[in-house]
Design a protein around this motif. Structure first.
Motif, PDB file in Angstrom:
ATOM      1  N   GLN A  55       0.869  -1.168   0.000  1.00 53.70           N
ATOM      2  CA  GLN A  55       0.000   0.000   0.000  1.00 53.70           C
ATOM      3  C   GLN A  55       0.911   1.224   0.000  1.00 53.70           C
ATOM      4  N   VAL A  56       0.679   2.128  -0.931  1.00 52.72           N
ATOM      5  CA  VAL A  56       1.477   3.345  -1.068  1.00 52.72           C
ATOM      6  C   VAL A  56       0.599   4.525  -0.657  1.00 52.72           C
ATOM      7  N   ARG A  57       1.152   5.357   0.215  1.00 54.62           N
ATOM      8  CA  ARG A  57       0.449   6.556   0.660  1.00 54.62           C
ATOM      9  C   ARG A  57       1.374   7.746   0.470  1.00 54.62           C
ATOM     10  N   ILE A  58       0.930   8.730  -0.282  1.00 49.54           N
ATOM     11  CA  ILE A  58       1.721   9.934  -0.532  1.00 49.54           C
ATOM     12  C   ILE A  58       1.496  10.876   0.645  1.00 49.54           C
ATOM     13  N   THR A  59       2.561  11.157   1.370  1.00 48.88           N
ATOM     14  CA  THR A  59       2.437  11.901   2.622  1.00 48.88           C
ATOM     15  C   THR A  59       2.742  13.391   2.481  1.00 48.88           C
ATOM     16  N   LYS A  60       3.488  13.754   1.458  1.00 50.04           N
ATOM     17  CA  LYS A  60       3.829  15.174   1.284  1.00 50.04           C
ATOM     18  C   LYS A  60       4.104  15.435  -0.189  1.00 50.04           C
ATOM     19  N   ASN A  61       3.558  16.521  -0.683  1.00 49.44           N
ATOM     20  CA  ASN A  61       3.797  16.917  -2.070  1.00 49.44           C
ATOM     21  C   ASN A  61       3.728  18.437  -2.149  1.00 49.44           C
ATOM     22  N   ILE A  62       4.890  19.055  -2.249  1.00 55.89           N
ATOM     23  CA  ILE A  62       4.971  20.510  -2.386  1.00 55.89           C
ATOM     24  C   ILE A  62       5.616  20.788  -3.741  1.00 55.89           C
ATOM     25  N   LEU A  63       4.896  21.499  -4.583  1.00 57.84           N
ATOM     26  CA  LEU A  63       5.327  21.774  -5.948  1.00 57.84           C
ATOM     27  C   LEU A  63       6.768  22.263  -6.007  1.00 57.84           C
ATOM     28  N   ASN A  64       7.596  21.546  -6.768  1.00 57.62           N
ATOM     29  CA  ASN A  64       9.001  21.882  -7.025  1.00 57.62           C
ATOM     30  C   ASN A  64       9.897  21.870  -5.786  1.00 57.62           C
ATOM     31  N   GLN A  65       9.410  21.279  -4.673  1.00 57.96           N
ATOM     32  CA  GLN A  65      10.208  21.268  -3.453  1.00 57.96           C
ATOM     33  C   GLN A  65      10.309  19.902  -2.787  1.00 57.96           C
ATOM     34  N   SER A  66       9.199  19.205  -2.635  1.00 55.06           N
ATOM     35  CA  SER A  66       9.213  17.965  -1.855  1.00 55.06           C
ATOM     36  C   SER A  66       8.230  16.948  -2.397  1.00 55.06           C
ATOM     37  N   TYR A  67       8.628  15.692  -2.275  1.00 50.53           N
ATOM     38  CA  TYR A  67       7.734  14.578  -2.566  1.00 50.53           C
ATOM     39  C   TYR A  67       8.099  13.458  -1.606  1.00 50.53           C
ATOM     40  N   HIS A  68       7.136  13.041  -0.760  1.00 48.05           N
ATOM     41  CA  HIS A  68       7.365  11.993   0.231  1.00 48.05           C
ATOM     42  C   HIS A  68       6.256  10.953   0.118  1.00 48.05           C
ATOM     43  N   TYR A  69       6.629   9.694   0.346  1.00 53.16           N
ATOM     44  CA  TYR A  69       5.606   8.654   0.398  1.00 53.16           C
ATOM     45  C   TYR A  69       6.032   7.538   1.343  1.00 53.16           C
ATOM     46  N   GLU A  70       5.051   6.727   1.734  1.00 52.61           N
ATOM     47  CA  GLU A  70       5.285   5.544   2.548  1.00 52.61           C
ATOM     48  C   GLU A  70       4.738   4.346   1.787  1.00 52.61           C
ATOM     49  N   MET A  71       5.485   3.263   1.783  1.00 49.19           N
ATOM     50  CA  MET A  71       5.043   2.026   1.153  1.00 49.19           C
ATOM     51  C   MET A  71       5.083   0.929   2.209  1.00 49.19           C
ATOM     52  N   THR A  72       3.942   0.288   2.436  1.00 48.80           N
ATOM     53  CA  THR A  72       3.824  -0.714   3.485  1.00 48.80           C
ATOM     54  C   THR A  72       3.484  -2.070   2.878  1.00 48.80           C
ATOM     55  N   THR A  73       4.258  -3.076   3.255  1.00 49.70           N
ATOM     56  CA  THR A  73       3.969  -4.463   2.897  1.00 49.70           C
ATOM     57  C   THR A  73       3.740  -5.220   4.202  1.00 49.70           C
TER      58      THR A  73
END
Length: 137
Positions: A55-73
């Motif tokens: 399961q992938v959950r996108i936790t942070k997305n700031i245009l042109n600055q940050s992209y964070h996600y969590e992937m859980t198995t």
């Protein structure tokens, strides 16, 4: 694992490459077409191999600055972040961080062994990927 690299490309260009790959992955896994503004908080299931689902959950997305996600198995949780800083119009810094949280003693042993033997190769491949993105600019 943490990788910090200075690149001769604008942060916006690198961000677009990262996000384009994620949007493609979401469409391939779910059939949904999302915009960049819809990413933060979005959750979807991803088939890693015939026996493993995440399961992938996108936790942070700031245009042109940050992209964070969590992937859980069922075995672990992986937290991944890309943080971009603009140095000047044609130069940026990327900080890639990855944290694995093992869900069980056996998985901890497997993850430590994997990091010990393959960690340097993985870091090298990420640096190489960033340089290839830089060359494509």
């Amino acid at each position: 694992m943490r990788i910090e690299q200075l690149l001769n490309i604008p942060a916006a260009f690198l961000y677009s490459k990262i996000i384009d790959a994620e949007l493609f992955e979401i469409k391939a896994q779910t059939g949904e077409v999302l915009s960049v503004s819809q990413l933060q908080g979005f959750t979807y299931d991803k088939q890693l191999d015939p026996e493993t689902k995440a399961q992938v959950r996108i936790t942070k997305n700031i245009l042109n600055q940050s992209y964070h996600y969590e992937m859980t198995t069922k075995h672990n949780k992986r937290k991944v972040s890309y943080d971009l800083t603009t140095i000047n119009a044609d130069q940026s810094r990327v900080v890639y961080q990855e944290q694995n949280i093992s869900l069980g003693l056996w998985q901890q042993l497997v993850d430590v062994t994997r990091e010990t033997f393959l960690g340097a190769l993985k870091r090298r491949n990420f640096r190489k990927m960033f340089l290839q993105i830089e060359k494509s600019y």
